[in-house]
Motif scaffolding. Structure first.
Motif, mmCIF file in Angstrom:
data_model
loop_
_atom_site.group_PDB
_atom_site.id
_atom_site.type_symbol
_atom_site.label_atom_id
_atom_site.label_comp_id
_atom_site.label_asym_id
_atom_site.label_seq_id
_atom_site.Cartn_x
_atom_site.Cartn_y
_atom_site.Cartn_z
ATOM 1 N N SER A 180 19.687 -9.503 -14.371
ATOM 2 C CA SER A 180 18.527 -9.424 -13.495
ATOM 3 C C SER A 180 18.910 -8.504 -12.337
ATOM 4 C CB SER A 180 18.115 -10.686 -12.908
ATOM 5 O OG SER A 180 19.250 -11.276 -12.266
ATOM 6 N N GLN A 181 17.965 -7.790 -11.436
ATOM 7 C CA GLN A 181 18.358 -6.964 -10.540
ATOM 8 C C GLN A 181 17.553 -7.428 -9.219
ATOM 9 O OE1 GLN A 181 17.033 -3.415 -12.450
ATOM 10 N NE2 GLN A 181 18.416 -3.324 -13.946
ATOM 11 N N PRO A 182 17.726 -6.962 -7.952
ATOM 12 C CA PRO A 182 16.711 -7.237 -6.938
ATOM 13 C C PRO A 182 15.382 -6.483 -7.521
ATOM 14 C CG PRO A 182 19.009 -6.768 -6.191
ATOM 15 C CD PRO A 182 19.184 -6.350 -7.672
ATOM 16 N N ALA A 183 15.368 -5.526 -8.043
ATOM 17 C CA ALA A 183 14.096 -4.890 -8.249
ATOM 18 C C ALA A 183 13.054 -5.755 -9.008
ATOM 19 C CB ALA A 183 14.051 -3.667 -8.994
ATOM 20 N N ASP A 184 13.490 -6.618 -9.738
ATOM 21 C CA ASP A 184 13.033 -7.728 -10.606
ATOM 22 C C ASP A 184 12.455 -8.886 -9.805
ATOM 23 O OD1 ASP A 184 15.569 -7.778 -13.041
ATOM 24 O OD2 ASP A 184 13.733 -6.281 -12.914
ATOM 25 N N SER A 185 12.545 -8.839 -8.440
ATOM 26 C CA SER A 185 11.983 -10.067 -7.678
ATOM 27 C C SER A 185 10.233 -9.545 -7.576
ATOM 28 C CB SER A 185 12.608 -9.759 -6.235
ATOM 29 O OG SER A 185 13.904 -9.992 -6.252
ATOM 30 N N ALA A 186 9.754 -10.574 -8.028
ATOM 31 C CA ALA A 186 8.190 -10.467 -8.014
ATOM 32 C C ALA A 186 7.551 -11.870 -8.449
ATOM 33 C CB ALA A 186 7.743 -9.576 -8.989
ATOM 34 N N THR A 187 6.225 -12.121 -8.438
ATOM 35 C CA THR A 187 5.771 -13.297 -9.007
ATOM 36 C C THR A 187 5.421 -12.930 -10.640
ATOM 37 O OG1 THR A 187 5.005 -13.860 -6.904
ATOM 38 C CG2 THR A 187 3.839 -14.807 -8.835
#
Lengths: 113, 114
Positions: B80-87
């Motif tokens: 996982s990457q910070p860019a995967d942060s989402a709903t």
């Protein structure tokens, strides 16, 4: 695929007024839908916009409150009528091209004061 | 009653770890189940679809499993990457009942920390 342009992206409206949201798709699509999404909640289907005929509304939603038009295969409008603060929400347009994937507009954030 | 449940609590994980999100449903017989990503102020974006007769589906760092006995789908993001942060929303299309429209869960917010 389909790219959906929805406008306005946000609006603040006085209670008792109406707002019409427009949804434009860059290609002809088979199905178009309108959803409502409250913060932290799931998408709730308001209605299916039928091309050339009256929309099909889900339980709890009526045409007088949410009139919908779909004059052709690429465009639809949703009007939120006689607004009250309870209508404050995000409204989303969605389209399907005949496959299984749903495409969404960026949504309209409506605040009724 | 018919329900789709996703964990309402946010999932916080460290970058590089695998994020696993859960979607449970009751009283539906889905033809298929989909996963969408939604960023703040944006509409959902389709990620993956898995059919009732499929156990697993992969796409790059994403993996979805579907257990119709448990009535559950798991959504994994590896490395996982910070860019995967989402709903992340799950949605299903019921087979029966004459209702052939997608039904969405409320989504789970994922936060990936550096």
């Amino acid at each position: 695929s389909a790219v959906i342009s929805q406008k306005p992206s946000r609006d603040i409206c006085q209670r008792g007024t109406s707002l019409t949201i427009q949804c434009q798709v860059d290609s002809q699509v088979t199905m178009m839908f309108w959803y409502r999404q409250q913060p932290g909640q799931s998408l709730t289907l308001i209605a299916t916009a039928n091309q050339g005929s009256e929309a099909t509304y889900e339980s709890g939603f009526v045409i007088d409150k949410f009139p919908i038009s779909r004059p052709n295969l690429t465009f639809s409008t949703l009007t939120v009528s006689n607004m009250s603060p309870e209508d404050s929400s995000i409204y989303l347009c969605s389209a399907e091209t005949g496959g299984t994937e749903a495409f969404f507009g960026q949504g309209t954030r409506l605040t009724v004061v | 009653s018919q329900k789709i449940e996703q964990n309402s609590e946010a999932l916080n994980i460290q970058e590089g770890k695998t994020a696993t999100l859960t979607c449970n449903y009751t009283n539906y017989s889905p033809a298929y189940l989909q996963w969408y990503r939604q960023d703040p102020g944006r509409g959902p974006v389709f990620l993956l679809l898995i059919r009732e007769n499929e156990k697993e589906k992969r796409k790059e760092r994403l993996k979805v499993t579907f257990d119709t006995t448990l009535k559950q789908s798991l959504f994994h993001i590896t490395a996982s990457q910070p860019a995967d942060s989402a709903t992340y929303l799950c949605a299903l299309l019921p087979i029966s009942g004459g209702y052939n429209k997608l039904i969405f869960g409320a989504g789970t917010r994922l936060a990936v920390h550096p």
